[in-house]
Scaffold this motif. Structure first.
Motif, PDB file in Angstrom:
ATOM      1  N   ALA A   1     -14.313  16.492   0.556  1.00  0.00           N
ATOM      2  CA  ALA A   1     -14.123  17.939   0.643  1.00  0.00           C
ATOM      3  C   ALA A   1     -12.970  18.283   1.573  1.00  0.00           C
ATOM      4  O   ALA A   1     -12.396  19.371   1.495  1.00  0.00           O
ATOM      5  CB  ALA A   1     -15.397  18.623   1.127  1.00  0.00           C
ATOM      6  N   LEU A   2     -12.624  17.346   2.467  1.00  0.00           N
ATOM      7  CA  LEU A   2     -11.426  17.525   3.276  1.00  0.00           C
ATOM      8  C   LEU A   2     -10.207  17.226   2.412  1.00  0.00           C
ATOM      9  O   LEU A   2     -10.208  16.259   1.634  1.00  0.00           O
ATOM     10  CB  LEU A   2     -11.441  16.571   4.471  1.00  0.00           C
ATOM     11  CG  LEU A   2     -12.329  16.956   5.645  1.00  0.00           C
ATOM     12  CD1 LEU A   2     -12.410  15.800   6.626  1.00  0.00           C
ATOM     13  CD2 LEU A   2     -11.770  18.183   6.346  1.00  0.00           C
ATOM     14  N   PRO A   3      -9.150  18.017   2.517  1.00  0.00           N
ATOM     15  CA  PRO A   3      -7.942  17.726   1.743  1.00  0.00           C
ATOM     16  C   PRO A   3      -7.438  16.315   2.054  1.00  0.00           C
ATOM     17  O   PRO A   3      -7.288  15.942   3.214  1.00  0.00           O
ATOM     18  CB  PRO A   3      -6.953  18.790   2.229  1.00  0.00           C
ATOM     19  CG  PRO A   3      -7.809  19.904   2.748  1.00  0.00           C
ATOM     20  CD  PRO A   3      -9.003  19.230   3.341  1.00  0.00           C
ATOM     21  N   HIS A   4      -7.192  15.533   1.010  1.00  0.00           N
ATOM     22  CA  HIS A   4      -6.736  14.163   1.205  1.00  0.00           C
ATOM     23  C   HIS A   4      -5.647  13.842   0.176  1.00  0.00           C
ATOM     24  O   HIS A   4      -5.673  14.318  -0.954  1.00  0.00           O
ATOM     25  CB  HIS A   4      -7.896  13.168   1.113  1.00  0.00           C
ATOM     26  CG  HIS A   4      -8.664  13.254  -0.169  1.00  0.00           C
ATOM     27  ND1 HIS A   4      -9.587  14.251  -0.423  1.00  0.00           N
ATOM     28  CD2 HIS A   4      -8.668  12.471  -1.282  1.00  0.00           C
ATOM     29  CE1 HIS A   4     -10.109  14.094  -1.621  1.00  0.00           C
ATOM     30  NE2 HIS A   4      -9.556  13.013  -2.182  1.00  0.00           N
ATOM     31  N   GLN A   5      -4.716  13.036   0.601  1.00  0.00           N
ATOM     32  CA  GLN A   5      -3.563  12.733  -0.235  1.00  0.00           C
ATOM     33  C   GLN A   5      -3.019  11.357   0.112  1.00  0.00           C
ATOM     34  O   GLN A   5      -2.863  11.015   1.290  1.00  0.00           O
ATOM     35  CB  GLN A   5      -2.467  13.790  -0.007  1.00  0.00           C
ATOM     36  CG  GLN A   5      -1.204  13.593  -0.823  1.00  0.00           C
ATOM     37  CD  GLN A   5      -0.170  14.669  -0.532  1.00  0.00           C
ATOM     38  OE1 GLN A   5      -0.204  15.310   0.528  1.00  0.00           O
ATOM     39  NE2 GLN A   5       0.731  14.885  -1.453  1.00  0.00           N
ATOM     40  N   ILE A   6      -2.746  10.539  -0.896  1.00  0.00           N
ATOM     41  CA  ILE A   6      -2.098   9.251  -0.666  1.00  0.00           C
ATOM     42  C   ILE A   6      -0.624   9.511  -0.389  1.00  0.00           C
ATOM     43  O   ILE A   6       0.084  10.107  -1.199  1.00  0.00           O
ATOM     44  CB  ILE A   6      -2.252   8.328  -1.882  1.00  0.00           C
ATOM     45  CG1 ILE A   6      -3.729   7.994  -2.113  1.00  0.00           C
ATOM     46  CG2 ILE A   6      -1.455   7.038  -1.687  1.00  0.00           C
ATOM     47  CD1 ILE A   6      -3.988   7.197  -3.376  1.00  0.00           C
ATOM     48  N   VAL A   7      -0.171   9.075   0.785  1.00  0.00           N
ATOM     49  CA  VAL A   7       1.219   9.342   1.170  1.00  0.00           C
ATOM     50  C   VAL A   7       2.095   8.095   1.081  1.00  0.00           C
ATOM     51  O   VAL A   7       3.321   8.206   1.044  1.00  0.00           O
ATOM     52  CB  VAL A   7       1.298   9.950   2.590  1.00  0.00           C
ATOM     53  CG1 VAL A   7       0.661  11.335   2.596  1.00  0.00           C
ATOM     54  CG2 VAL A   7       0.617   9.056   3.626  1.00  0.00           C
ATOM     55  N   SER A   8       1.484   6.907   1.065  1.00  0.00           N
ATOM     56  CA  SER A   8       2.259   5.684   0.885  1.00  0.00           C
ATOM     57  C   SER A   8       1.337   4.554   0.472  1.00  0.00           C
ATOM     58  O   SER A   8       0.134   4.604   0.731  1.00  0.00           O
ATOM     59  CB  SER A   8       3.015   5.307   2.163  1.00  0.00           C
ATOM     60  OG  SER A   8       2.120   4.922   3.192  1.00  0.00           O
ATOM     61  N   PHE A   9       1.902   3.545  -0.169  1.00  0.00           N
ATOM     62  CA  PHE A   9       1.116   2.366  -0.535  1.00  0.00           C
ATOM     63  C   PHE A   9       2.054   1.177  -0.672  1.00  0.00           C
ATOM     64  O   PHE A   9       3.266   1.321  -0.883  1.00  0.00           O
ATOM     65  CB  PHE A   9       0.330   2.593  -1.831  1.00  0.00           C
ATOM     66  CG  PHE A   9       1.179   2.934  -3.026  1.00  0.00           C
ATOM     67  CD1 PHE A   9       1.672   1.937  -3.857  1.00  0.00           C
ATOM     68  CD2 PHE A   9       1.480   4.259  -3.326  1.00  0.00           C
ATOM     69  CE1 PHE A   9       2.457   2.243  -4.958  1.00  0.00           C
ATOM     70  CE2 PHE A   9       2.260   4.577  -4.417  1.00  0.00           C
ATOM     71  CZ  PHE A   9       2.751   3.569  -5.244  1.00  0.00           C
ATOM     72  N   LYS A  10       1.478  -0.005  -0.547  1.00  0.00           N
ATOM     73  CA  LYS A  10       2.268  -1.231  -0.610  1.00  0.00           C
ATOM     74  C   LYS A  10       1.432  -2.337  -1.239  1.00  0.00           C
ATOM     75  O   LYS A  10       0.337  -2.639  -0.782  1.00  0.00           O
ATOM     76  CB  LYS A  10       2.721  -1.655   0.792  1.00  0.00           C
ATOM     77  CG  LYS A  10       3.597  -2.906   0.819  1.00  0.00           C
ATOM     78  CD  LYS A  10       4.027  -3.226   2.239  1.00  0.00           C
ATOM     79  CE  LYS A  10       4.919  -4.465   2.274  1.00  0.00           C
ATOM     80  NZ  LYS A  10       5.338  -4.792   3.679  1.00  0.00           N
ATOM     81  N   GLY A  11       1.954  -2.922  -2.316  1.00  0.00           N
ATOM     82  CA  GLY A  11       1.297  -4.058  -2.945  1.00  0.00           C
ATOM     83  C   GLY A  11      -0.016  -3.737  -3.625  1.00  0.00           C
ATOM     84  O   GLY A  11      -0.846  -4.625  -3.796  1.00  0.00           O
ATOM     85  N   VAL A  12      -0.226  -2.476  -4.024  1.00  0.00           N
ATOM     86  CA  VAL A  12      -1.472  -2.069  -4.670  1.00  0.00           C
ATOM     87  C   VAL A  12      -1.230  -1.941  -6.173  1.00  0.00           C
ATOM     88  O   VAL A  12      -0.503  -1.047  -6.611  1.00  0.00           O
ATOM     89  CB  VAL A  12      -1.993  -0.733  -4.115  1.00  0.00           C
ATOM     90  CG1 VAL A  12      -3.292  -0.337  -4.815  1.00  0.00           C
ATOM     91  CG2 VAL A  12      -2.215  -0.826  -2.615  1.00  0.00           C
ATOM     92  N   ALA A  13      -1.829  -2.837  -6.945  1.00  0.00           N
ATOM     93  CA  ALA A  13      -1.711  -2.738  -8.394  1.00  0.00           C
ATOM     94  C   ALA A  13      -2.809  -1.838  -8.967  1.00  0.00           C
ATOM     95  O   ALA A  13      -2.584  -1.051  -9.885  1.00  0.00           O
ATOM     96  CB  ALA A  13      -1.795  -4.124  -9.023  1.00  0.00           C
TER      97      ALA A  13
END
Length: 261
Positions: free
Chosen positions: A42-54
């Motif tokens: 319910a809290l605003p959440h956002q993926i801002v970066s990732f590395k090596g995630v298929a």
């Protein structure tokens, strides 16, 4: 994710490899591989970066069902103020990978009995996570550096930090002016920024936290309803009863009677 997401569920993530960073209610959290992690979506959440995630696993649990599982109040409190809770047991990682793959397979079948088994296994896993996660007292007050204004922050960043400020302070009376001041904005402009960023008003977000807190206490404690209401930040019993019924479709007493085991 082009903009923050928000939904009334507990979200669980598990990465087989790589790492990713969420902005969760204005704070950045890093998800490491092979560590089951849960947070309140319910809290605003956002993926801002990732590395090596298929690819990675995501499990969502309706918040009211999660409350019925009877996890420790300390776990619920940490989730409500925007903390992510992660597994720290390296021996559990292989078990989690097997469980998640099995759950994915089982839930693709329309067998009601199998679905019930998955829910029971998921409940048991969350109970184990609650026992093993190192939890101190949840943060309180408005002294978290993550909600202090940063120079030249974008309006979206400021909206996220306002969400974090609300998560930390919803149990007290927090005028919109105080929320706006936490990110150095005029109250009217802060209200507009928040609504445009998340699709809800600041007051609605405060209410969301207070109702969730009350639901948690109704199911996990024997406190009188009036004490729970005031403890969650409601200023009058009539306002609380009206708001709770609007949000849940039932009275607090009926909610406790129906869902508490």
């Amino acid at each position: 994710m082009p903009r923050p997401d928000r939904h009334e569920e507990i979200e669980i993530n598990y990465l087989n490899e790589g790492s990713l960073v969420y902005n969760l209610g204005g704070r950045q959290i890093r998800l490491e591989p092979r560590r089951l992690t849960m947070f309140w979506a319910a809290l605003p959440h956002q993926i801002v970066s990732f590395k090596g995630v298929a690819s990675y696993f995501v499990v969502t649990i309706p918040f009211d069902r999660f409350l019925q599982w009877g996890l420790p109040e300390s776990v619920q409190s940490h989730l409500l103020v925007g903390d992510a809770i992660a597994c720290t047991d390296p021996q559990q990682s292989q078990i989690d990978a097997i469980l998640l793959e099995r759950w994915r397979t089982d839930l693709n079948h329309a067998d009601e009995q199998t679905h019930r088994i998955v829910l029971l296994e998921l409940q048991a896993r969350m109970m184990r996570l609650s026992q093993s996660a190192p939890l101190g007292p949840p943060p309180v007050g408005d002294d978290d550096s993550a909600v202090r204004p940063k120079p030249q922050a974008s309006t979206l960043e400021k909206a996220e930090r306002m969400a974090c400020f609300i998560a930390k302070n919803y149990k007290r009376a927090i005028p919109i002016a105080d929320i706006a001041a936490s990110v150095d904005l005029h109250p009217d402009y802060a209200a507009t920024v928040f609504r445009k960023s998340f699709g809800v008003t600041i007051n609605a977000q405060v209410t969301r936290h207070r109702v969730a807190d009350v639901q948690s206490k109704l199911l996990s404690t024997d406190q009188p309803i009036i004490d729970i209401a005031y403890g969650a930040g409601f200023e009058s019993l009539s306002s609380f009863n009206r708001t709770f019924r609007t949000s849940t479709g039932m009275t607090p007493r009926a909610f406790r009677k129906q869902f508490r085991r």
